[in-house]
Design a protein around this motif. Structure first.
Motif, PDB file in Angstrom:
ATOM      1  N   UNK A 142       0.813  -1.219   0.000  1.00 11.17           N
ATOM      2  CA  UNK A 142       0.000   0.000   0.000  1.00 11.17           C
ATOM      3  C   UNK A 142       0.841   1.261   0.000  1.00 11.17           C
ATOM      4  N   UNK A 143       1.856   1.313   0.839  1.00 13.01           N
ATOM      5  CA  UNK A 143       2.641   2.532   0.987  1.00 13.01           C
ATOM      6  C   UNK A 143       4.110   2.170   0.788  1.00 13.01           C
ATOM      7  N   UNK A 144       4.831   2.912  -0.040  1.00 11.74           N
ATOM      8  CA  UNK A 144       6.236   2.546  -0.290  1.00 11.74           C
ATOM      9  C   UNK A 144       7.193   2.925   0.846  1.00 11.74           C
ATOM     10  N   UNK A 145       7.102   4.139   1.405  1.00 10.33           N
ATOM     11  CA  UNK A 145       8.016   4.542   2.479  1.00 10.33           C
ATOM     12  C   UNK A 145       7.222   5.036   3.670  1.00 10.33           C
ATOM     13  N   UNK A 146       7.326   4.425   4.811  1.00 11.88           N
ATOM     14  CA  UNK A 146       7.911   3.116   5.054  1.00 11.88           C
ATOM     15  C   UNK A 146       7.025   2.031   4.434  1.00 11.88           C
ATOM     16  N   UNK A 149       7.308   2.121  16.493  1.00 11.80           N
ATOM     17  CA  UNK A 149       8.036   2.931  15.508  1.00 11.80           C
ATOM     18  C   UNK A 149       9.513   2.973  15.879  1.00 11.80           C
ATOM     19  N   UNK A 178      12.989   1.311   5.570  1.00  8.31           N
ATOM     20  CA  UNK A 178      11.962   1.231   6.603  1.00  8.31           C
ATOM     21  C   UNK A 178      10.858   0.301   6.143  1.00  8.31           C
ATOM     22  N   UNK A 231       4.526  -0.386   3.830  1.00  6.73           N
ATOM     23  CA  UNK A 231       3.361  -0.891   4.547  1.00  6.73           C
ATOM     24  C   UNK A 231       2.522  -1.669   3.549  1.00  6.73           C
ATOM     25  N   UNK A 269       7.293  -2.147   7.689  1.00  8.75           N
ATOM     26  CA  UNK A 269       6.456  -2.613   8.789  1.00  8.75           C
ATOM     27  C   UNK A 269       6.178  -4.109   8.656  1.00  8.75           C
ATOM     28  N   UNK A 293      -1.492  -3.228  14.464  1.00  5.71           N
ATOM     29  CA  UNK A 293      -1.827  -2.173  15.402  1.00  5.71           C
ATOM     30  C   UNK A 293      -3.202  -1.578  15.097  1.00  5.71           C
ATOM     31  N   UNK A 294      -3.413  -1.295  13.809  1.00  4.46           N
ATOM     32  CA  UNK A 294      -4.629  -0.581  13.428  1.00  4.46           C
ATOM     33  C   UNK A 294      -5.871  -1.421  13.707  1.00  4.46           C
ATOM     34  N   UNK A 334       1.718  -2.385  10.937  1.00  5.79           N
ATOM     35  CA  UNK A 334       0.761  -1.280  10.869  1.00  5.79           C
ATOM     36  C   UNK A 334      -0.663  -1.804  11.032  1.00  5.79           C
ATOM     37  N   UNK A 335      -0.985  -2.855  10.298  1.00  2.00           N
ATOM     38  CA  UNK A 335      -2.342  -3.391  10.364  1.00  2.00           C
ATOM     39  C   UNK A 335      -2.590  -4.127  11.672  1.00  2.00           C
TER      40      UNK A 335
END
Lengths: 491, 489
Positions: free
Chosen positions: B61-65, B175, B186, B67, B188, B129-130, B126-127
């Protein structure tokens, strides 16, 4: 493709046309002006994707003070979206305006037309500010924004609160402008340049007065920070915020809270950026961090006691300024994994969506239930499950619950701050977030736990429904997939 | 696409369906029923002989960091997943009648369940935690809208603020841990963290303070002494399905996290082991006595669930006490998490049923119900015995392993601090027996006080979820190998 400054020109022309129309087409329903403004701005928003910067070899003077970079384009879009939503809100807020304008029976819309076209001029100023890269054009754009706000804040002329807000905003706005211009003149005096890129270049030169007199440079930057501190509502320049937010017509409060803050951060970032990689960076960062810590703490703790939803959001707006300043303070850290522009844009983008939803609900509740106190929100889940639902999303996003834009913004700020090892501010931020959960959920409690005094329902127009749903979708999408905004700013 | 995607998204689809007008209770029951079957299917598909995560699927989904929405299970998460789907199913089936906002009620419950399941199946931090935080607001609403007691508002704030602050401290810790493992960009991704921690290691000083941050963050979520003040009142006030899900499943998230991250931070545990020992004794002994002093059944159950967390922390504290030793305490902790989750869910479920029918839960004013509602009292007795650690139930196998873990490597001579702690913790078993048996005697045995409304017996559709929970407890109690084989040795 067309040059980017056509957009500002288009917005100004649209504003002028509507102004003339307001004056000469007496029979027309005044809401038509707002609707035309919305359509016009939507067209401008779409054309944002077809603009270009200077062509090869084009050295027209305008390009020396007008930037067309991702940042400029993003914040132009930001200003346009904000203004469109403010216009939609002002339609929902008409009954309140009419009440305080004291219109006579024959001309029910008298005096309201201005309220629908003046935001366009503010919008043009905000768009210009996003592109301004010369201290003179920054100042001119800032004034265009501020002066139209002076009128709009005090617009409800028979409402004492609105007048009080107008006076406070006028005096403190003028004062802050004074600080800001004073800082800019010092900067000009030290560098001999007005263009930000030339100032940055001069910094590399050891003979420059900026290098030789670091104290004078710091003084100038501090003055600029004071001036901007008023615009973005940072402690200790936040005193005006709760009163002005409370007194101003709600759509204008929303505009101030989102548009004005974003513009302040764009300008702040553009001016400060060269100095973060420089000999004054340590002091500058310390100053920004100190302001940031105080802002996070005060904004959040003062919000806890508020019983008026508008004042609560005013303090919340202060606290978010603190988080954004923390992001700005991470600019000098070379170890930062993500770039600060991207994080600020992400944070502000999320902030736009959640704040505007909250103010939109507030407009509707104020217009139909007649109050801005939290007690008016009791039992909102019965009166209108839709409004309660969207406000719930906005509130948990402001509080920073995962899968919302508010969380992802905060997470990136934490990420950068930890990377830069600002542990004290992080500890303050933890306290702030904890307090935030309390006061944002106070609104949720009122909506869902408590019972309404009566069973009056709240009517919502389709246009408003669409606007709010779009913002809620934005909150959720950005919360899971913020990549488009981050990529926009990726090097 | 993995079967885990289905398990995570089915409750969320249920939420959407209810929001758009599907009958709330039926949808919730159906969704969790299917989820239970899917959970068992995942167990069937899981190959216990392999290391690492299985049934994986990942979507960047996200390149930096870095995820990604990434799911996968290993033995530990499989056990937690099974716990979640079983308890979620029983919570929906045992939910009492709802008078107002019925839709919202089941939406909240499904969100809590989805949050727990998502957290246990995510291999992206990340997920992980989320998803856990997804349950925060529904819990707040559940206690606020449908909770009982005059001070439910204060209780709802307390749990929400405690958990929110705990989560944000946890986020900071995660983090920071990620920053230590950033060699190579970086990310996750949990497996990348594991690899990097194994290859590069983490500086001891950093291990120390990161472990402490995680211990406080996760500790608040698990009601580690002295951060436990939110738990007992919240469970006592919350509607019973929420207590079942929260005490049974969601609270295990913090322990699950600690069991996951501690192996990356062995020196961190070393540094803070003594502190952890003191705190866990606080849970077992201090909270044990507090539990004995409770007069109400629901607050007694709430306190007991805080107390039992101490044993699981004891299992954690014994991890790697002998370098490279048999992680028997760790295995015991996992079994105990499962056993405690099931038994406390059963207790809260039955307590909720009881509350519906009799006017009071004050134990001194109850009595003699055993003759009136034999099945009910039989089930309650089983759950109480399991909770007190009677052999034959999953809790016992867990506790025994935890105690063995505490004494690992003992070759005579004076006792180490951990061993002293284990000796003291053993008294907790006596404490549990005291309050559980006393509660059973007060409620079900003896004379029935005058004027006590007699509850009706459990209906057949209520017995089914109870039986499921009892079977789960007995199976793992008699054959813990079923689960212990899933865990890496």
């Amino acid at each position: 493709m067309m040059p980017a400054y056509y957009l500002e020109a288009a917005v100004v022309i649209l504003g002028l046309v509507l102004m003339v129309m307001e004056a000469f087409v007496e029979k027309a329903d005044k809401s038509l002006i707002a609707k035309m403004g919305i359509v016009g701005l939507l067209v401008v928003l779409v054309s944002l994707f077809f603009v270009s910067g200077p062509a090869e070899g084009d050295d027209a003077p305008i390009w020396s003070f007008y930037a067309v970079d991702p940042m400029a384009l993003f914040y132009k879009g930001f200003a346009l979206v904000t203004t469109i939503l403010v216009l939609i809100m002002s339609l929902d807020y008409r009954s309140v305006l009419q009440h305080y304008m004291g219109a006579d029976q024959e001309k029910p819309g008298a005096g309201i037309g201005e309220f629908h076209y003046l935001p366009l001029f503010t919008c043009a100023g905000l768009m210009w500010m996003a592109s301004a890269k010369d201290i003179v054009s920054i100042f001119v754009a800032l004034e265009l924004v501020t002066i139209s706000f002076y009128v709009l804040v005090a617009f409800m002329r028979r409402n004492v609160g609105s007048l009080e807000a107008g006076v406070k905003y006028l005096i403190l706005g003028a004062l802050s402008t004074g600080f800001f211009v004073y800082g800019l003149t010092w900067l000009f005096g030290l560098s001999g340049e007005t263009e930000l890129s030339k100032i940055a270049a001069a910094l590399g030169n050891d003979d420059s007065a900026m290098v030789r007199y670091p104290k004078a440079l710091l003084f100038s930057l501090a003055m600029i920070l004071v001036g901007l501190g008023f615009k973005i509502a940072a402690v200790p320049f936040q005193i005006w915020v709760p009163d002005v937010y409370q007194g101003a017509p709600t759509p204008i409060t929303a505009f101030l809270s989102v548009g004005s803050k974003a513009a302040g951060f764009v300008v702040g970032y553009r001016i400060m950026e060269p100095f973060f990689a420089n000999h004054v960076a340590p002091q500058l960062v310390t100053l920004i961090l100190a302001i940031s810590g105080a802002t996070i703490l005060l904004g959040n703790l003062a919000a806890v006691a508020q019983e008026n939803f508008k004042r609560l959001l005013a303090y919340s707006s202060i606290s978010h300024a603190g988080f954004l300043l923390l992001a700005l303070g991470c600019s000098s850290s070379t170890t930062s994994p993500v770039n600060v522009e991207g994080v600020m844009a992400l944070y502000l983008g999320g902030y736009l969506a959640m704040t505007l939803v909250a103010f939109h609900v507030m407009c509707l509740v104020r217009a139909q239930l007649g109050s801005e106190d939290l007690s008016a929100y009791k039992g909102l889940s019965k009166r209108s499950p839709f409004l309660a639902g969207v406000l719930l999303v906005a509130m948990i996003s402001l509080a920073g619950v995962p899968f919302t834009a508010g969380f992802i913004g905060k997470m990136y700020v934490f990420l950068m701050a930890l990377q830069s090892r600002y542990f004290v501010i992080i500890a303050l931020a933890v306290v702030g977030v904890g307090a935030g959960f309390y006061y944002y959920l106070k609104v949720v409690r009122a909506m869902y736990w408590d019972d309404a005094a009566d069973d009056q329902s709240v009517q919502i127009s389709t246009l408003s429904k669409v606007a709010m749903l779009t913002m809620v979708a934005l909150i959720v999408i950005l919360g899971i997939y913020p990549t488009p905004i981050l990529n926009l700013f990726a090097a | 696409m993995s079967i885990l995607d289905l398990i995570i998204f089915l409750p969320l689809l249920g939420v959407a369906a209810i929001a758009f007008g599907a009958p709330a209770r039926t949808t919730a029951k159906a969704v969790t029923g299917v989820n239970l079957l899917l959970g068992l299917a995942a167990w069937y598909l899981f190959d216990g002989s392999k290391d690492g995560f299985q049934l994986t699927a990942s979507r960047p989904l996200i390149p930096v960091p870095e995820i990604a929405y990434a799911v996968g299970i290993d033995g530990l998460s499989l056990i937690m997943l099974l716990l979640s789907v079983i308890v979620a199913f029983c919570a929906m089936w045992m939910a009492p009648a709802v008078e107002r906002h019925e839709k919202m009620y089941f939406i909240s419950l499904l969100l809590i369940a989805a949050g727990a399941i998502g957290a246990f199946c995510s291999t992206d931090i990340f997920f992980f935690y989320a998803f856990h935080e997804l349950a925060l607001i529904p819990t707040f609403l559940m206690i606020g809208i449908w909770g009982k007691g005059e001070d439910r508002s204060a209780v709802a704030w307390k749990i929400t603020i405690y958990l929110a602050v705990g989560s944000i401290i946890l986020l900071a810790g995660l983090i920071a841990l990620q920053a230590q493992l950033s060699n190579g960009g970086l990310t996750f991704d949990f497996e990348a963290w594991q690899q990097r921690a194994a290859n590069d290691g983490i500086a001891s000083a950093a291990q120390g303070w990161i472990f402490l941050t995680l211990l406080i963050g996760f500790g608040i979520l698990v009601s580690l002494f002295p951060f436990h003040a939110w738990a007992a009142p919240a469970y006592a006030s919350a509607p019973s399905p929420t207590s079942m899900l929260h005490a049974g499943v969601l609270k295990k998230f913090g322990l699950y996290g600690l069991l996951r991250f501690t192996p990356m931070l062995p020196e961190g545990l070393e540094t803070w082991r003594n502190l952890l020992i003191v705190l866990l004794l606080g849970n077992i002994l201090f909270m044990g006595f507090v539990t004995i002093a409770q007069r109400n059944l629901d607050s007694m159950l709430g306190c007991s669930s805080v107390m039992h967390m101490g044993y699981i922390f004891l299992g954690l504290a014994s991890w790697n006490i002998v370098a490279g030793g048999d992680p028997i305490g760790y295995t015991g902790a996992v079994l105990l998490m499962f056993g405690h989750g099931i038994s406390i869910a059963l207790l809260f479920g039955l307590c909720g049923r009881l509350r519906e029918r009799v006017s009071t839960l004050e134990m001194d004013r109850l009595g003699g119900l055993g003759k009136q509602v034999p099945v009910f009292s039989f089930l309650f007795g089983l759950a109480a015995f399991a909770s007190a650690g009677l052999p034959g139930f999953a809790n016992f196998s867990g506790e025994v392993m935890v105690f063995f873990g505490g004494f690992q490597g003992y070759e005579g001579g004076s006792l180490s601090r951990l061993q002293w702690a284990t000796v003291l913790a053993l008294w907790g078993v006596v404490i549990s027996a005291v309050y559980m048996l006393r509660a059973y005697r007060n409620i079900f045995l003896g004379e029935q006080p005058d004027g006590l409304k007699v509850p009706s017996e459990l209906a057949i559709d209520q017995r089914l979820p109870c039986a499921l929970l009892v079977v789960a407890l007995l199976v793992i109690g008699f054959y813990p190998k079923l689960f212990s084989d899933l865990l890496p040795l």
